[in-house]
Design a protein around this motif. Structure first.
Motif, mmCIF file in Angstrom:
data_model
loop_
_atom_site.group_PDB
_atom_site.id
_atom_site.type_symbol
_atom_site.label_atom_id
_atom_site.label_comp_id
_atom_site.label_asym_id
_atom_site.label_seq_id
_atom_site.Cartn_x
_atom_site.Cartn_y
_atom_site.Cartn_z
ATOM 1 N N ALA A 164 1.438 -1.215 0.173
ATOM 2 C CA ALA A 164 -0.048 -0.472 -0.392
ATOM 3 C C ALA A 164 1.098 1.458 -0.188
ATOM 4 N N SER A 165 1.626 1.141 0.511
ATOM 5 C CA SER A 165 3.183 2.341 0.898
ATOM 6 C C SER A 165 3.685 2.613 -0.555
ATOM 7 N N ARG A 201 0.825 5.380 -2.763
ATOM 8 C CA ARG A 201 1.975 6.679 -1.554
ATOM 9 C C ARG A 201 1.084 7.397 -1.241
ATOM 10 N N LYS A 202 0.048 7.925 -0.814
ATOM 11 C CA LYS A 202 -0.721 9.283 0.120
ATOM 12 C C LYS A 202 -1.060 8.832 0.482
ATOM 13 N N THR A 203 -2.294 7.743 0.605
ATOM 14 C CA THR A 203 -3.258 7.255 1.320
ATOM 15 C C THR A 203 -2.678 6.214 1.573
ATOM 16 N N GLY A 204 -2.373 4.970 0.785
ATOM 17 C CA GLY A 204 -1.856 3.311 1.310
ATOM 18 C C GLY A 204 -0.923 3.260 2.089
ATOM 19 N N LYS A 205 0.017 4.019 2.893
ATOM 20 C CA LYS A 205 0.658 3.282 4.272
ATOM 21 C C LYS A 205 -0.386 3.955 5.881
ATOM 22 N N PRO A 206 -0.763 4.809 5.950
ATOM 23 C CA PRO A 206 -1.988 5.040 6.787
ATOM 24 C C PRO A 206 -3.148 4.146 7.046
ATOM 25 N N ILE A 207 -3.876 3.769 5.771
ATOM 26 C CA ILE A 207 -4.977 3.402 5.797
ATOM 27 C C ILE A 207 -4.442 2.142 6.880
ATOM 28 N N VAL A 208 -3.517 0.974 5.920
ATOM 29 C CA VAL A 208 -3.286 0.032 6.267
ATOM 30 C C VAL A 208 -2.683 -0.293 7.630
ATOM 31 N N LEU A 209 -2.674 0.757 8.602
ATOM 32 C CA LEU A 209 -1.936 1.389 9.640
ATOM 33 C C LEU A 209 -2.797 1.019 10.650
ATOM 34 N N ILE A 210 -3.776 1.688 10.407
ATOM 35 C CA ILE A 210 -5.641 2.279 10.518
ATOM 36 C C ILE A 210 -5.997 0.307 11.048
ATOM 37 N N GLY A 211 -6.349 -0.032 9.651
ATOM 38 C CA GLY A 211 -6.469 -0.716 9.974
ATOM 39 C C GLY A 211 -5.729 -2.339 10.924
ATOM 40 N N GLU A 267 -8.288 6.032 -5.130
ATOM 41 C CA GLU A 267 -7.257 6.031 -4.221
ATOM 42 C C GLU A 267 -7.439 5.665 -3.395
ATOM 43 N N TYR A 268 -8.987 5.360 -2.492
ATOM 44 C CA TYR A 268 -9.024 4.943 -0.898
ATOM 45 C C TYR A 268 -9.781 3.755 -0.839
ATOM 46 N N ILE A 269 -9.969 3.116 -1.885
ATOM 47 C CA ILE A 269 -10.969 2.286 -1.951
ATOM 48 C C ILE A 269 -9.919 1.348 -1.632
ATOM 49 N N PRO A 270 -9.451 0.491 -3.318
ATOM 50 C CA PRO A 270 -8.723 -0.521 -2.415
ATOM 51 C C PRO A 270 -7.446 -0.601 -0.962
ATOM 52 N N PRO A 271 -6.840 0.632 -0.677
ATOM 53 C CA PRO A 271 -6.491 0.677 0.332
ATOM 54 C C PRO A 271 -6.703 -0.045 1.787
ATOM 55 N N LEU A 285 -10.339 -1.729 1.358
ATOM 56 C CA LEU A 285 -9.969 -2.592 1.569
ATOM 57 C C LEU A 285 -8.760 -3.860 1.510
ATOM 58 N N LEU A 286 -7.888 -3.574 1.618
ATOM 59 C CA LEU A 286 -6.129 -3.793 1.594
ATOM 60 C C LEU A 286 -6.105 -3.895 3.586
ATOM 61 N N ALA A 287 -6.729 -2.741 3.732
ATOM 62 C CA ALA A 287 -6.461 -2.754 5.667
ATOM 63 C C ALA A 287 -6.858 -4.070 5.855
ATOM 64 N N LEU A 288 -8.128 -4.187 5.482
ATOM 65 C CA LEU A 288 -9.641 -4.964 5.975
ATOM 66 C C LEU A 288 -8.455 -6.880 6.162
ATOM 67 N N LEU A 289 -8.015 -6.873 5.631
ATOM 68 C CA LEU A 289 -7.765 -7.968 5.728
ATOM 69 C C LEU A 289 -5.864 -8.758 6.482
ATOM 70 N N PRO A 290 -5.293 -7.049 6.908
ATOM 71 C CA PRO A 290 -3.892 -7.523 8.067
ATOM 72 C C PRO A 290 -5.447 -7.199 9.105
ATOM 73 N N ALA A 291 -6.280 -6.503 8.693
ATOM 74 C CA ALA A 291 -7.262 -6.334 10.516
ATOM 75 C C ALA A 291 -8.173 -7.760 10.570
ATOM 76 N N LEU A 292 -8.435 -8.209 10.261
ATOM 77 C CA LEU A 292 -9.034 -9.556 10.230
ATOM 78 C C LEU A 292 -8.039 -10.767 10.639
ATOM 79 N N VAL A 293 -6.521 -10.507 9.928
ATOM 80 C CA VAL A 293 -5.855 -11.973 9.885
ATOM 81 C C VAL A 293 -5.442 -11.160 12.313
ATOM 82 N N ILE A 294 -5.704 -10.206 12.247
ATOM 83 C CA ILE A 294 -4.714 -9.590 13.329
ATOM 84 C C ILE A 294 -5.259 -10.865 14.465
ATOM 85 N N PHE A 295 -7.351 -9.551 14.291
ATOM 86 C CA PHE A 295 -8.337 -10.360 15.057
ATOM 87 C C PHE A 295 -8.748 -11.629 15.109
ATOM 88 N N TYR A 296 -7.997 -12.732 14.563
ATOM 89 C CA TYR A 296 -7.820 -13.932 14.362
ATOM 90 C C TYR A 296 -7.154 -14.509 15.327
#
Lengths: 229, 415
Positions: free
Chosen positions: B26-27, B31-41, B97-101, B103-114
């Protein structure tokens, strides 16, 4: 455009599957047909069924203790139900390993809590039909499809929110089709006595049921897969 | 400590690799949105895991299997949506620029949640047996958990730095491979849950798949490790020499620094992955090795008894003796002098529950070799629980006499 259509179709299929699962989950119990079962009594002249039979088994959420109304209960997974041997009706279930009193709090090295639910059938030993039968030593043996013994031991006697039972935490990390064998010793071995006079006695004796040795129930074809609890 | 370090790493490694890969991808590509969004996820995943750990252990509200199934199905849907949204990035313009990151952020969120709730609950499980947070064992085991979490955080950071330096199309390829390996594991897990809960009727093929995937579940972890191991190889090849053009020494120095950093992170990823393989194989086997019981000590046979003198056992430690039957079966029994007492705890080196596994002495306590239950030394010789099976014995003239007949009754306990 084609890619978009394929994507939409995939999403729709997944959404349908989720909806289907959700519907199943909403029910507290799910009924499914258990695999063919063989209950055999090899050591005693017990009236256990020797022919393969179909049994209905349910994954069910167990009853809660009175007043415990904020909880969802625990889910029992049946192995077999209502096998009859001697004066005993036997069912086997398992669920998550549980801490128990008396220094048996460790759960981390076990995969399941195995339970033998034993109740009395019609008898002349003084037990009411459906009563839990106390004072027995109950041995269990789990045999893998390779023929190796995967686990064995004697159950402890304990109470859960749904009442007393014979059970133990068991280490069973591998998925396999197992055979499971319960051996029931006479309550008399542990000092359980019967009145023997005509006026107050129940009219029978343990020898009637245990004259050929211990009672045994064997169930073959337990398809087991370890779970995350 | 080592056991909990391995357990923590095993539980979190796949989540760590995936989180690092998603964040790095994502980073690099958003470049602008990817890293913070996935980090938040990822942080939402950690938060959710904390809540789940509490609910699982403090209430009866959670059916873990059902929650896992929901989690895995949601992850599969989100994965498909992510690929669709990535393909439509340009037509979606700003939203692309927002929707794909997101969605991508939800994947680590779910795998960590598991994965994380069980690790967060380890201290609770340890306390069931250790009883006090002030005990040395609790402290050591907790240190093992913390070191395991640190190791996995290092993996997140290393894979993140590796993935963000990966040039296309390799970044997308590796992310896709990692996500598909994880999805394959989740699909088989859903199958197992549905079979166990009898949501679907079992048949030979389905059970064979469930059995194979359950008995080889670590293959998915090793697949993730192997995919991650290729990242540094590609990075090293891509950064073997400077291919970009530069116009002055300053630009050259900048490119060389970029090259050095890529090599450094390649080394870190490689070290992490090689260590992870060692950790999940050799170190795990070492941490879970069976404790070797102390040897059987000499004893005398007199008049149908095994005889042990007080001198042999008066030191207060656990002593093991045995009688060998005619069939060659060693029937073991233990003797320990009870603390602050002249009485002796005597019992078979086996219990009704755990069989012939035996007992060992650790820090002045007698412990069951199978279930780790710590015996109360004063109750050895009494029936019940995981206590040694009671055997008959007599004491006279400074000797303990254990009748051989009494031992032979338990020959079947020892194979």
């Amino acid at each position: 455009m084609k890619k978009k259509m394929i994507g939409i179709a995939l999403i729709a299929a997944m959404a349908l599957s989720v909806t289907a699962c959700g519907n199943t989950n909403n029910e507290s119990s799910t009924t499914a047909e258990a695999p063919e079962t063989t209950a055999a009594d090899t050591t005693a002249a017990a009236d256990s069924e020797t022919e393969a039979e179909k049994t209905e088994a349910e994954v069910k959420t167990d009853a809660l203790a009175p007043g415990d109304d904020d909880a969802a209960g625990f889910t029992e997974y049946p192995i077999f139900e209502d096998e009859e041997v001697g004066f005993l009706n036997v069912s086997a279930v398992y669920f998550q390993p549980v801490p128990m009193s008396g220094g048996n709090e460790n759960t981390e090295d076990f995969n399941i809590h195995l339970e033998a639910d034993v109740s009395a059938l019609e008898n002349n030993l003084g037990f009411g039909v459906g009563d839990w039968v106390p004072y027995m030593t109950v041995d269990y043996k789990i045999i893998a499809s390779s023929g190796d013994t995967a686990a064995e031991g004697s159950f402890m006697v304990m109470s859960a929110s749904d009442g007393p039972h014979y059970g133990a935490n068991v280490k069973l990390p591998d998925a396999d089709t197992y055979s499971i064998e319960f051996t029931f010793h006479s309550p008399e071995e542990n000092g359980y006595l019967l009145h023997t006079d005509a006026e107050t006695g129940p009219g029978g004796s343990f020898e009637e049921y245990f004259k050929d040795g211990n009672l045994k129930v064997t169930y073959e074809g337990w398809d087991y897969v370890p779970q995350e609890w | 400590m080592l056991k909990y370090f391995v357990m923590t790493c095993e539980a979190l490694l796949t989540a760590a690799i995936l989180t690092g890969a998603c964040m790095g991808y994502a980073s690099a590509h958003y470049r602008k949105t990817g890293k913070p969004i996935v980090l938040i996820g990822a942080l939402l995943g950690v938060l959710g895991a904390g809540v789940m750990a509490f609910l699982k252990n403090a209430t009866k509200l959670i059916d873990t299997s059902l929650w896992n199934m929901r989690n895995f199905i949601a992850a599969a849907i989100i994965l498909v949506l992510f690929f669709v949204a990535s393909a439509l990035r340009r037509p979606l313009k700003t939203a692309g620029e927002y929707i794909p990151p997101c969605l991508l952020a939800l994947l680590p969120a779910l795998v960590i949640f598991y994965a994380l709730p069980d690790v967060l609950a380890y201290p609770y499980v340890i306390l069931l047996t250790e009883k006090s947070v002030l005990s040395t064992n609790f402290l050591l085991k907790t240190i093992g958990i913390i070191l395991g979490i640190c190791m996995c955080l290092l993996v997140v950071v290393a894979v993140y730095h590796g993935m963000r330096r990966m040039r296309n199309p390799f970044g997308f390829v590796f992310l896709t491979l990692l996500l598909l390996a994880n999805t394959a594991r989740q699909v088989t897990a859903v199958l197992r849950i549905m079979l166990t809960k009898r949501m679907i009727a079992s048949n030979h093929t389905l059970f064979a798949i469930a059995k194979f995937s359950s008995n080889h579940e670590n293959w998915f972890t090793f697949a993730a490790i192997l995919i991650a191991l290729v990242i540094p190889v590609i990075l090293l090849i891509q950064n073997a020499k400077i291919t970009e053009t530069y116009h002055n020494p300053a630009e050259h120095r900048k490119l060389r620094k970029k090259q050095r950093m890529a090599r450094t992170w390649s080394g870190v990823i490689m070290a992490c992955m090689v260590f992870s393989i060692l950790n999940l194989t050799g170190i795990k086997a070492y941490a879970n090795r069976e404790i070797e019981l102390s040897p059987v000590e000499d004893s005398l046979i007199e008049d149908g008894n095994v005889v042990v003198t007080f001198e042999q056992v008066e030191d207060g430690h656990l002593h093991r003796f045995a009688y060998t039957s005619d069939d060659g079966v060693k029937i073991r029994f233990i003797v320990i002098k009870k603390p602050n007492s002249s009485a002796y705890g005597i019992g078979l080196d086996a219990c009704d529950i755990c069989g012939e596994t035996g007992y060992y002495e650790k820090d002045g306590q007698v412990v069951c070799n199978l279930c780790d239950v710590v015996m109360n030394i004063n109750t050895i010789g009494f029936k019940g629980g995981c206590n040694p099976i009671v055997i008959p014995y007599n004491i006279s003239n400074g000797k303990i006499y254990v009748p051989i007949d009494g031992l032979l009754e338990y020959e079947k306990e020892f194979k």
